[in-house]
Design an enzyme around this catalytic site. Structure first.
Site, PDB file in Angstrom:
ATOM      1  N   GLN A   9       0.762  -1.144  -0.178  1.00  0.00           N
ATOM      2  CA  GLN A   9       0.127  -0.044   0.033  1.00  0.00           C
ATOM      3  C   GLN A   9       0.970   1.336  -0.037  1.00  0.00           C
ATOM      4  OE1 GLN A   9      -2.027  -1.719   3.676  1.00  0.00           O
ATOM      5  NE2 GLN A   9      -3.780  -0.800   2.636  1.00  0.00           N
ATOM      6  N   ASP A  49       6.516   4.703  -1.405  1.00  0.00           N
ATOM      7  CA  ASP A  49       7.794   5.121  -1.443  1.00  0.00           C
ATOM      8  C   ASP A  49       8.785   4.366  -2.162  1.00  0.00           C
ATOM      9  OD1 ASP A  49       8.241   2.678   0.125  1.00  0.00           O
ATOM     10  OD2 ASP A  49       7.543   3.565   2.015  1.00  0.00           O
ATOM     11  N   HIS A 108      -1.145   1.412  -4.637  1.00  0.00           N
ATOM     12  CA  HIS A 108      -1.175   3.105  -4.627  1.00  0.00           C
ATOM     13  C   HIS A 108      -0.503   3.777  -5.446  1.00  0.00           C
ATOM     14  CE1 HIS A 108      -3.458   2.070  -0.386  1.00  0.00           C
ATOM     15  NE2 HIS A 108      -4.346   1.833  -1.417  1.00  0.00           N
ATOM     16  N   CYS A 124      -0.282  12.398 -15.912  1.00  0.00           N
ATOM     17  CA  CYS A 124      -1.031  13.486 -16.741  1.00  0.00           C
ATOM     18  C   CYS A 124      -2.519  13.369 -15.786  1.00  0.00           C
ATOM     19  CB  CYS A 124      -1.246  13.500 -17.980  1.00  0.00           C
ATOM     20  SG  CYS A 124      -2.550  14.809 -18.362  1.00  0.00           S
ATOM     21  N   CYS A 150       0.686  19.437 -18.263  1.00  0.00           N
ATOM     22  CA  CYS A 150       1.445  18.533 -19.433  1.00  0.00           C
ATOM     23  C   CYS A 150       1.781  19.086 -20.348  1.00  0.00           C
ATOM     24  CB  CYS A 150       0.108  17.535 -19.599  1.00  0.00           C
ATOM     25  SG  CYS A 150       0.548  16.200 -20.620  1.00  0.00           S
ATOM     26  N   CYS A 184      -0.713  17.892 -23.361  1.00  0.00           N
ATOM     27  CA  CYS A 184      -2.189  18.185 -23.713  1.00  0.00           C
ATOM     28  C   CYS A 184      -2.528  19.478 -23.029  1.00  0.00           C
ATOM     29  CB  CYS A 184      -3.276  17.080 -23.069  1.00  0.00           C
ATOM     30  SG  CYS A 184      -3.242  16.835 -21.106  1.00  0.00           S
ATOM     31  N   SER A 228      -2.843  -0.967   8.827  1.00  0.00           N
ATOM     32  CA  SER A 228      -4.086  -0.528   9.717  1.00  0.00           C
ATOM     33  C   SER A 228      -5.161  -1.742   9.746  1.00  0.00           C
ATOM     34  CB  SER A 228      -4.403   0.604   9.794  1.00  0.00           C
ATOM     35  OG  SER A 228      -4.927   0.954   8.444  1.00  0.00           O
ATOM     36  N   ASN A 237       2.311  -6.492  13.328  1.00  0.00           N
ATOM     37  CA  ASN A 237       1.934  -5.131  13.480  1.00  0.00           C
ATOM     38  C   ASN A 237       2.653  -4.488  14.670  1.00  0.00           C
ATOM     39  OD1 ASN A 237       0.952  -2.948  12.189  1.00  0.00           O
ATOM     40  ND2 ASN A 237      -0.961  -3.067  13.113  1.00  0.00           N
TER      41      ASN A 237
END
Length: 255
Positions: free
Chosen positions: A112, A115, A130, A138, A160, A163, A202, A226
């Protein structure tokens, strides 16, 4: 539940179990907690990104449509700390675990995080649910511009060159769907999973929060590592171990 500070015997048993050669299709899901030892904050924990005053309004699809520069003001300044952050022992342990697997075994690392630390630690074919904060794309879905690596810490939305519409960080915002390829790869791996390991998450952000249910449906043994207990605890996790990922994973995956 096992607390890593007191459950040494149980941790050794877990190490033996994780080191067994019986696992054929391993899926690992990681969240922000795995990168804390690299100097990066979590999202919802103490001092987390979305608990700070400047982030009282979380970046979502509506914010991107209404004010792209507001999104950049939240994400752009994070790029410097991300580039400077080194992979920690937890990232390295997962990469080495994958490298040691014998032929014919499947290993899917789903994160998730945005980095890029898993890839820098040596993990292969990481599924970034993610996206990556160190890439820009764009904001126009009809533009053919390919996402590109971008070190600039923008605080105003750049345009951009193809466009003329606003560029955006190549990350999934709240109320946006996951990248199709990433979600498909994760769900395909879960269908044949026999070991599901979640680290530093989480368990509240869908759809990743439901991946353990898919793994359990496939018959997998499921383990959560965790720093704090999941509240409420997810019934589909067979075991929950409390402790720091950078301490737990090098030990548990050394068998």
């Amino acid at each position: 539940m096992v607390d890593s500070r007191t459950g040494d015997d149980e941790l050794r048993r877990l190490r033996d179990r994780l080191g067994a050669t019986a696992w054929r299709n391993i899926v690992v899901l990681t969240g922000a907690g795995i990168s804390v030892a690299s100097g990066l904050p979590t999202y919802r924990g103490p001092g987390g990104l979305w608990t700070r005053p400047e982030a009282e309004e979380v970046p979502d699809a509506a914010m991107m449509a209404r004010d792209p520069s507001r999104v950049w003001s939240l994400f752009g300044p994070l790029r410097g700390p991300l580039r400077a952050a080194p992979p920690n022992a937890a990232h390295v342990a997962l990469a080495r675990w994958q490298a040691r697997l014998p032929p014919g075994r499947s290993f899917t690392l789903v994160t998730q995080n945005v980095d890029g630390l898993h890839t820098r630690a040596g993990s292969r074919d990481v599924v970034e649910l993610h996206g990556s904060l160190l890439h820009t794309r764009c904001g126009n879905p009809d533009c053919g511009t390919t996402p590109f690596e971008d070190p600039q810490e923008h605080v105003q939305a750049p345009l951009c060159v193809h466009c003329g519409q606003s560029l955006r960080p190549d990350v999934t915002l709240f109320n946006e769907p996951l990248p199709v390829d990433a979600e498909w790869a994760a769900k395909r791996a879960l269908r044949e999973c026999d070991l599901f390991l979640a680290v530093g998450t989480s368990g509240t952000v869908a759809p990743a929060s439901q991946f353990v249910r898919g793994a359990k449906y496939a018959g997998a043994w499921t383990l959560l590592l965790n720093l704090t207990p999941m509240q409420p605890r997810h019934p589909d996790f067979d075991q929950e171990v409390l402790g720091r990922a950078e301490e737990l994973l090098p030990f548990l995956l050394s068998g």
